[in-house]
Design a protein around this motif. Structure first.
Motif, mmCIF file in Angstrom:
data_model
loop_
_atom_site.group_PDB
_atom_site.id
_atom_site.type_symbol
_atom_site.label_atom_id
_atom_site.label_comp_id
_atom_site.label_asym_id
_atom_site.label_seq_id
_atom_site.Cartn_x
_atom_site.Cartn_y
_atom_site.Cartn_z
ATOM 1 N N THR A 296 0.823 -0.692 -0.116
ATOM 2 C CA THR A 296 0.099 -0.088 -0.226
ATOM 3 C C THR A 296 0.868 1.060 -0.039
ATOM 4 O OG1 THR A 296 0.088 0.260 2.367
ATOM 5 C CG2 THR A 296 -1.691 -1.353 1.275
ATOM 6 N N ALA A 297 -0.056 2.220 0.031
ATOM 7 C CA ALA A 297 0.975 4.078 0.167
ATOM 8 C C ALA A 297 1.600 3.809 0.842
ATOM 9 C CB ALA A 297 0.381 4.809 -0.624
ATOM 10 N N ASP A 298 1.781 3.823 2.287
ATOM 11 C CA ASP A 298 2.765 3.906 3.309
ATOM 12 C C ASP A 298 3.453 2.555 3.507
ATOM 13 O OD1 ASP A 298 0.690 1.735 3.578
ATOM 14 O OD2 ASP A 298 0.044 2.934 6.189
ATOM 15 N N GLN A 299 3.214 1.981 2.637
ATOM 16 C CA GLN A 299 4.249 0.841 2.453
ATOM 17 C C GLN A 299 5.862 0.778 1.591
ATOM 18 O OE1 GLN A 299 2.445 -2.382 2.201
ATOM 19 N NE2 GLN A 299 1.861 -2.924 5.015
ATOM 20 N N ILE A 300 5.739 1.930 1.322
ATOM 21 C CA ILE A 300 6.462 2.329 0.245
ATOM 22 C C ILE A 300 7.464 3.255 0.876
ATOM 23 C CG2 ILE A 300 6.747 3.491 -2.186
ATOM 24 C CD1 ILE A 300 4.457 2.346 -3.376
ATOM 25 N N GLY B 194 14.664 -9.131 1.037
ATOM 26 C CA GLY B 194 15.374 -8.172 -0.231
ATOM 27 C C GLY B 194 14.429 -6.536 -0.662
ATOM 28 N N ALA B 195 15.057 -5.685 -1.154
ATOM 29 C CA ALA B 195 14.404 -4.501 -0.825
ATOM 30 C C ALA B 195 14.838 -4.618 -1.991
ATOM 31 C CB ALA B 195 14.461 -3.515 -0.269
ATOM 32 N N PHE B 196 13.164 -3.647 -3.164
ATOM 33 C CA PHE B 196 13.789 -3.473 -4.326
ATOM 34 C C PHE B 196 14.294 -1.997 -4.213
ATOM 35 C CE2 PHE B 196 11.652 -1.592 -7.929
ATOM 36 C CZ PHE B 196 11.880 -1.676 -9.003
ATOM 37 N N ASN B 197 15.123 -1.579 -5.287
ATOM 38 C CA ASN B 197 15.407 0.321 -4.894
ATOM 39 C C ASN B 197 15.636 0.913 -6.437
ATOM 40 O OD1 ASN B 197 16.823 1.298 -2.482
ATOM 41 N ND2 ASN B 197 17.340 -1.116 -2.889
ATOM 42 N N TYR B 198 15.009 1.705 -6.350
ATOM 43 C CA TYR B 198 14.618 2.278 -7.887
ATOM 44 C C TYR B 198 15.268 4.174 -7.990
ATOM 45 C CZ TYR B 198 12.392 4.540 -12.190
ATOM 46 O OH TYR B 198 12.036 5.224 -13.820
ATOM 47 N N GLU B 199 16.268 4.264 -8.526
ATOM 48 C CA GLU B 199 16.473 5.951 -8.888
ATOM 49 C C GLU B 199 16.346 6.529 -10.221
ATOM 50 O OE1 GLU B 199 19.728 6.175 -6.500
ATOM 51 O OE2 GLU B 199 20.119 4.355 -5.568
ATOM 52 N N THR B 200 16.100 7.608 -9.304
ATOM 53 C CA THR B 200 15.437 8.571 -10.981
ATOM 54 C C THR B 200 16.054 9.681 -10.914
ATOM 55 O OG1 THR B 200 14.968 9.056 -12.553
ATOM 56 C CG2 THR B 200 12.667 9.172 -10.156
ATOM 57 N N LEU C 124 12.673 5.237 -4.371
ATOM 58 C CA LEU C 124 11.814 4.626 -4.193
ATOM 59 C C LEU C 124 12.199 3.184 -3.754
ATOM 60 C CD1 LEU C 124 8.706 4.596 -6.197
ATOM 61 C CD2 LEU C 124 9.292 2.180 -5.960
ATOM 62 N N ILE C 125 11.552 2.990 -2.725
ATOM 63 C CA ILE C 125 12.555 0.963 -2.380
ATOM 64 C C ILE C 125 10.988 0.217 -1.817
ATOM 65 C CG2 ILE C 125 13.260 0.166 -0.203
ATOM 66 C CD1 ILE C 125 15.070 2.810 0.052
ATOM 67 N N ILE C 126 10.487 -0.592 -2.025
ATOM 68 C CA ILE C 126 9.779 -1.151 -1.837
ATOM 69 C C ILE C 126 10.080 -3.097 -1.567
ATOM 70 C CG2 ILE C 126 7.711 -0.627 -3.309
ATOM 71 C CD1 ILE C 126 8.402 -3.001 -5.359
ATOM 72 N N ASN C 127 9.498 -3.476 -0.600
ATOM 73 C CA ASN C 127 9.581 -4.739 -0.121
ATOM 74 C C ASN C 127 10.446 -3.983 1.112
ATOM 75 O OD1 ASN C 127 9.248 -7.294 0.124
ATOM 76 N ND2 ASN C 127 10.422 -7.777 -0.606
ATOM 77 N N ASP C 128 10.734 -3.083 1.798
ATOM 78 C CA ASP C 128 11.765 -3.045 2.945
ATOM 79 C C ASP C 128 10.851 -3.589 4.479
ATOM 80 O OD1 ASP C 128 13.027 -1.423 5.490
ATOM 81 O OD2 ASP C 128 14.027 -0.986 3.630
ATOM 82 N N ASN C 129 12.225 -4.579 4.934
ATOM 83 C CA ASN C 129 11.929 -5.373 5.640
ATOM 84 C C ASN C 129 11.212 -4.801 7.210
ATOM 85 O OD1 ASN C 129 11.683 -7.546 4.944
ATOM 86 N ND2 ASN C 129 14.012 -7.848 5.850
ATOM 87 N N SER C 130 12.007 -3.926 7.304
ATOM 88 C CA SER C 130 11.267 -2.858 8.416
ATOM 89 C C SER C 130 9.680 -1.953 7.901
ATOM 90 C CB SER C 130 11.825 -1.451 8.738
ATOM 91 O OG SER C 130 12.110 -0.053 7.085
ATOM 92 N N LEU C 131 9.148 -2.493 6.933
ATOM 93 C CA LEU C 131 7.709 -1.845 6.618
ATOM 94 C C LEU C 131 6.762 -3.060 6.605
ATOM 95 C CD1 LEU C 131 8.403 0.988 4.600
ATOM 96 C CD2 LEU C 131 7.412 1.258 6.915
ATOM 97 N N SER C 132 7.313 -3.952 5.263
ATOM 98 C CA SER C 132 6.015 -4.837 4.954
ATOM 99 C C SER C 132 7.095 -5.803 4.054
ATOM 100 C CB SER C 132 5.151 -4.246 4.825
ATOM 101 O OG SER C 132 5.600 -4.025 3.473
#
Length: 280
Positions: free
Chosen positions: A202-206, A272-278, A244-252
């Motif tokens: 969800t939005a608060d998990q990013i 493992g966290a997914f990282n996207y940078e732009t 942008l980071i998703i799948n961060d263990n500190s959140l969900s």
């Protein structure tokens, strides 16, 4: 002369009556001798099972990535496309590698195509490649006999059916990510390999950072389907870096509908966290 004619008629009458063929007992319903009596073989009944077409062993409508992996990608393609030295990094040695390297991935030989465009084989580079289409360069497999028509049809059918991955055989990972800048908004689209449990993303998990600082501006998350999520972020007014980071263990942990955890860092293992940078 009359006497001779009489003798001939008498002999003919004896022949007919002596054979027993004149009583009609050996004739069929059509008044004809059966094939056994004439020495001819009976003709096959068009309704007999022996004349019905034999159904094919494999139905192309049931083409799956697992079947293609077992019959084509592993025994044929992975001879060259495996390991660290695989051409263009395109590995076909496992189902996961095949999916990651094909589905929604930009083709290197022709930037007009994706390697596999789900639902459209005619716009899928790999299909054109095995067909020998000149837009895809050399036909594959290179310097080997062409794939059979049945194998090519199975690849095409799998693509046209959506290029799905069987959930019990493949892990959850991100197949592609793309960005669009629309006026004052940045849109980031993320495609997943299998259906995602939306409640786990969800939005608060990013986590979103602007120049290494947590983003304070509002952003929006919209699920376009169970495998495609759209994230809208307000574009910064000044040039900046966005992360942008998703799948961060500190959140969900992002999970599939079948309980698989996202392989965010593409190491072949869940987690493992997914990282996207732009940058702007």
């Amino acid at each position: 002369m009359k006497f001779q004619f009489f003798i001939v008629c008498l002999l003919l009458l004896q022949t007919l009556t002596g054979c027993g063929a004149g009583d009609g007992s050996s004739l069929n319903a059509n008044g004809q001798l059966p094939p056994e009596a004439t020495g001819d073989k009976p003709s096959a009944d068009p309704d007999d099972d022996v004349n019905k077409p034999i159904p094919p062993e494999n139905d192309n409508n049931a083409a799956t990535l697992s079947l293609l992996q077992e019959t084509i990608f592993t025994p044929i393609c992975s001879v060259c496309h495996s390991g660290a030295n695989a051409p263009y990094g395109l590995q076909f040695d496992t189902l996961d590698n095949t999916a990651k390297n094909l589905i929604n991935v930009q083709a290197i030989g022709n930037s007009e195509f994706l390697r596999v465009t789900p639902g459209n084989k005619e716009n899928s580079f790999i299909y054109l490649k095995v067909m020998g289409d000149p837009r895809a360069g050399n036909r594959m497999p290179l310097n080997q006999p062409a794939l059979s028509n049945e194998s090519i049809a199975a690849i095409g059918q799998w693509i046209d059916n959506g290029a799905n991955i069987e959930v019990n055989n493949a892990s959850l990972f991100i197949t592609s990510i793309n960005q669009k800048n629309i006026q004052n908004t940045v849109e980031i689209n993320i495609n997943f390999s299998v259906d995602v449990d939306k409640s786990t993303l969800t939005a608060d998990q990013i986590l979103i950072y602007q120049d290494k600082e947590p983003l304070s501006e509002p952003y929006e998350l919209i699920w376009k389907s169970n495998r495609l999520v759209n994230i809208k972020i307000q574009k910064p007014t000044t040039p900046t870096a966005l992360k942008l980071i998703i799948n961060d263990n500190s959140l969900s942990s992002v999970m599939s509908t079948f309980g698989q955890q996202l392989d965010g860092n593409s190491d072949g293992q869940p987690g493992g966290a997914f990282n996207y940078e732009t940058r702007f």
